[in-house]
Scaffold this motif. Structure first.
Motif, PDB file in Angstrom:
ATOM      1  N   ILE A  81     -73.116 -24.125  50.315  1.00  0.00           N
ATOM      2  CA  ILE A  81     -72.741 -24.549  51.690  1.00  0.00           C
ATOM      3  C   ILE A  81     -71.377 -24.244  51.988  1.00  0.00           C
ATOM      4  O   ILE A  81     -71.030 -23.630  53.178  1.00  0.00           O
ATOM      5  CB  ILE A  81     -73.337 -25.842  51.880  1.00  0.00           C
ATOM      6  N   TRP A 129     -74.859 -24.594  60.633  1.00  0.00           N
ATOM      7  CA  TRP A 129     -75.565 -24.145  59.346  1.00  0.00           C
ATOM      8  C   TRP A 129     -76.875 -23.749  59.695  1.00  0.00           C
ATOM      9  O   TRP A 129     -77.444 -23.021  58.798  1.00  0.00           O
ATOM     10  CB  TRP A 129     -75.604 -25.666  58.732  1.00  0.00           C
ATOM     11  N   ALA A 133     -77.786 -20.656  57.097  1.00  0.00           N
ATOM     12  CA  ALA A 133     -78.627 -21.028  55.969  1.00  0.00           C
ATOM     13  C   ALA A 133     -79.825 -19.764  55.714  1.00  0.00           C
ATOM     14  O   ALA A 133     -79.803 -19.416  54.368  1.00  0.00           O
ATOM     15  CB  ALA A 133     -79.439 -22.297  56.102  1.00  0.00           C
ATOM     16  N   ALA A 140     -82.728 -21.324  49.836  1.00  0.00           N
ATOM     17  CA  ALA A 140     -81.275 -22.067  50.431  1.00  0.00           C
ATOM     18  C   ALA A 140     -81.465 -23.424  50.670  1.00  0.00           C
ATOM     19  O   ALA A 140     -82.477 -23.976  51.085  1.00  0.00           O
ATOM     20  CB  ALA A 140     -81.079 -21.203  51.877  1.00  0.00           C
TER      21      ALA A 140
END
Length: 702
Positions: A81, A129, A133, A140
């Motif tokens: 991340i 995100w 992702a 993921a």
């Protein structure tokens, strides 16, 4: 690099020298069925989807994002991340840099947020995100609230380190490094990206990076980022700083008790040399003797007095130009010894030597500790004062035993490392840069310290406290005198030096005899070409007078300076361009003029050729009484000898013949500009990184 069939548009983007360097050997594939811009596969390969197809700027953005993400996931597979957001930050800054417009519509909704001065808030990170992702290798992580909170806490420390190499290299200097979004170039007319389509002989001023230099800087950036992602940013930055110092010490043959100080510029080196002179035994006021400061750097006379030489420093501290720097004594006296007379002629070496000795003796009789300079070389290739004169001026005082300090301004770096070693053996400091002869990016300098001066850093007296506005302690050898300097690292300087070190390594691999032969043949051809052109007047060559050294290439005049006839000069005399006009010519040479020059001109094809030469130097000329002319400079740099990646596979003889031919194209473009001076003056065109229309066609010329 390639697998499957790539579209013609993507092939053009992959031919960009910056992206080609970053891509390296990574596999890149195109999947028309992929609805995402791209996806990283578990093995690090990149699959590009249909959203990448469209404008070349958009394709380049997504490819740059994918390349960054793939590299960071390999570096920190346990922090996917964080790696994703770091890659997005770099891609966002790349978008605005590449498009050349801060108001450009971004290809993804998160770009403007990630390009901001500060990290987005937690809620925004969660939204971003959701876009990032799907680009990760499967499976993921979903990313929860705790993940975003931890990320938000980590990003402020990472934020200053994130960005494309070409963006970070523009930091840690001064405003002259900043890239103009409208042109893609900095104050010097060069780029922190490779620019192989431009004909470049500007190493006496500054050069755009080669692909080799760009790769060196990119490798250092990724090393720094790897350390940051693992919580070891200080160790990573310290290792890079130390690596630069170690490599410079090895290149110039320094001993273990000597030292290297990293500096953004030669002007900073001047300030550092003065600071070290104030630490000399006896604590006497300093008398600083400069040699031809008009042929070094514009800020040198101020730095020589211990004054701020701009309105900001390399550390980004706002200061008042011309004001005394805190801790530097107000009683420093500066004297200038010129190397040219009022008509621009080079003064007799004996006269320069005699004046240098006279001023030094006067200052010493007045109770001053003298800091003497030897200029090796000036902007126009001059070398002074002579070694005998310096030895005479440096005799120990009969009563106090005090000896002057000597600093050699070798910022042009047009000398063999053996010469630098000889200077250090005399106990003299030496200023060098990687940004002139070695053709690294502008603003990477160093001050080399002999053992006697290095020991002053272990003494009880501190360096002037205001030096902390300019430099970090990590840029210096260890010493008690530096305790007041701040912790930290100049990231831009680190990347610029690693770029320059790549060029230095390539040049060092060429035997001295080969260096001499390649430079000699090239310079002879160019001298003849300039001398034969009635529009030009060669400034008399001044070959450096040096001690004997086998196959010495540094006795050759590697900076060829020439006046250009003014466009309205008719008759038998020669009236050169005034300085302001020479500056316009310099800029127009580096500009695509195809929209202005008539197509029926026999040299119209040259109008779009970008030519970068050394900035004009102010020199008097008898044909321009009451005014100052400007001489342009064709400079032979390290890349001329060692070649560059875009020359791969070329025979050295054929390559040098082509380089000489390219100088002919520059000089022919000078004639083209003079013929259309009035038209160009009205249009006032600006320089650009690329010739017009190349984004719509191809990046590299056929």
């Amino acid at each position: 690099m390639f697998a499957h069939t790539l579209t013609q548009e993507l092939m053009r983007v992959l031919e960009r020298p910056d992206l080609r360097v970053i891509a390296g050997e990574r596999r890149i594939m195109l999947d028309p069925a992929l609805a995402l811009p791209f996806r990283i596969l578990p093995d690090g390969a990149i699959v590009l989807g249909m959203p990448t197809q469209g404008q070349q700027e958009v394709t380049a953005f997504y490819l740059r994002h994918a390349l960054e993400l793939a590299a960071l996931l390999e570096t920190a597979p346990d922090r996917p991340i964080c790696a994703a957001f770091c890659a997005a930050r770099t891609a966002a800054l790349f978008w605005y840099l590449d498009s050349g417009r801060q108001d450009a519509d971004a290809p993804a909704p998160w770009v403007s947020r990630m390009a901001g001065a500060n990290p987005p808030p937690v809620q925004a990170l969660a939204e971003i995100w959701s876009c990032l992702a799907p680009l990760q290798p499967p499976p993921a992580r979903a990313g929860n609230g705790d993940d975003m909170t931890r990320l938000h806490d980590a990003l402020p420390g990472l934020w200053p380190l994130l960005g494309p190499t070409e963006t970070l290299m523009a930091t840690g200097g001064d405003a002259r490094l900043s890239i103009d979004p409208a042109t893609g170039l900095n104050h010097y007319g060069c780029s922190h990206r490779p620019r192989p389509w431009a004909i470049t002989f500007a190493s006496s001023t500054a050069s755009s990076l080669s692909e080799r230099g760009f790769a060196g800087a990119e490798k250092a950036r990724l090393s720094l980022l790897a350390g940051a992602l693992h919580g070891r940013v200080e160790a990573a930055a310290s290792a890079l700083d130390a690596g630069i110092q170690d490599r410079l010490a090895a290149h110039f043959g320094l001993h273990a008790d000597e030292g290297v100080v990293l500096a953004p510029s030669g002007t900073d080196c001047e300030l550092y040399a003065l600071a070290l002179a104030t630490l000399a035994p006896g604590g006497r006021p300093v008398g600083n003797i400069l040699i031809a400061p008009e042929e070094t750097g514009s800020g040198v006379p101020l730095a020589a007095m211990g004054c701020h030489f701009a309105n900001d420093t390399a550390r980004g501290v706002a200061v008042t130009g011309g004001a005394l720097i805190e801790g530097f004594p107000a009683h420093t006296l500066v004297a200038n010894v010129p190397m040219r007379d009022a008509e621009g002629h080079v003064r007799a070496p004996a006269d320069v030597d005699a004046e240098t000795c006279r001023v030094a003796h006067e200052m010493r009789r007045a109770g001053r500790h003298v800091l003497l300079h030897r200029l090796d070389l000036s902007k126009t290739g001059l070398l002074a004062p002579g070694l005998d004169a310096l030895e005479q001026a440096c005799q120990p005082d009969a009563v106090t035993g005090d000896c002057p300090d000597v600093v050699v301004d070798a910022c042009q770096a047009r000398l063999d490392p053996a010469r630098v070693r000889a200077y250090l053996d005399r106990g003299w400091m030496v200023m060098v840069t990687g940004s002139k002869f070695f053709t690294g990016p502008p603003f990477c300098g160093a001050l080399l310290l002999p053992a006697g001066v290095r020991r002053r850093l272990d003494g009880p007296r501190p360096v002037p406290v205001g030096l902390g506005d300019y430099s970090y302690r990590s840029a210096w050898p260890a010493g008690h005198a530096l305790a007041a300097l701040p912790d930290g690292h100049n990231i831009g300087l680190i990347l610029r030096w690693w770029a320059a070190l790549s060029e230095m390594a390539a040049f060092s691999a060429i035997p001295r005899a080969v260096v001499h032969d390649r430079l000699s043949g090239f310079l002879t051809a160019i001298e003849a070409r300039i001398t034969a052109d009635p529009l030009l007047e060669l400034l008399p060559l001044a070959a450096p007078r040096r001690p004997l050294l086998e196959n010495a290439w540094d006795c050759l005049p590697t900076i060829l300076c020439f006046f250009v006839r003014a466009p309205d000069c008719t008759g038998g005399g020669f009236r050169p361009l005034a300085l302001a006009q020479a500056r316009r010519l310099h800029a127009w040479l580096n500009t695509d003029l195809s929209d202005i020059v008539p197509a029926d001109d026999p040299d119209a094809a040259l109008a779009s050729v970008l030519c970068h030469v050394g900035q004009p130097v102010p020199v008097a000329h008898p044909g321009l009484p009451g005014a100052i002319a400007g001489v342009l400079r064709i400079s032979a740099g390290a890349r001329l000898v060692s070649g560059e990646p875009s020359h791969e596979g070329m025979d050295p003889t054929g390559r040098l013949r082509r380089e000489a031919g390219n100088v002919g194209r520059i000089l022919d473009k000078v004639g083209l500009i003079l013929r259309h001076w009035s038209r160009l003056s009205s249009a006032d065109p600006v320089q650009t990184y690329l010739p017009h229309g190349w984004r719509a066609r191809a990046i590299l010329p056929a």
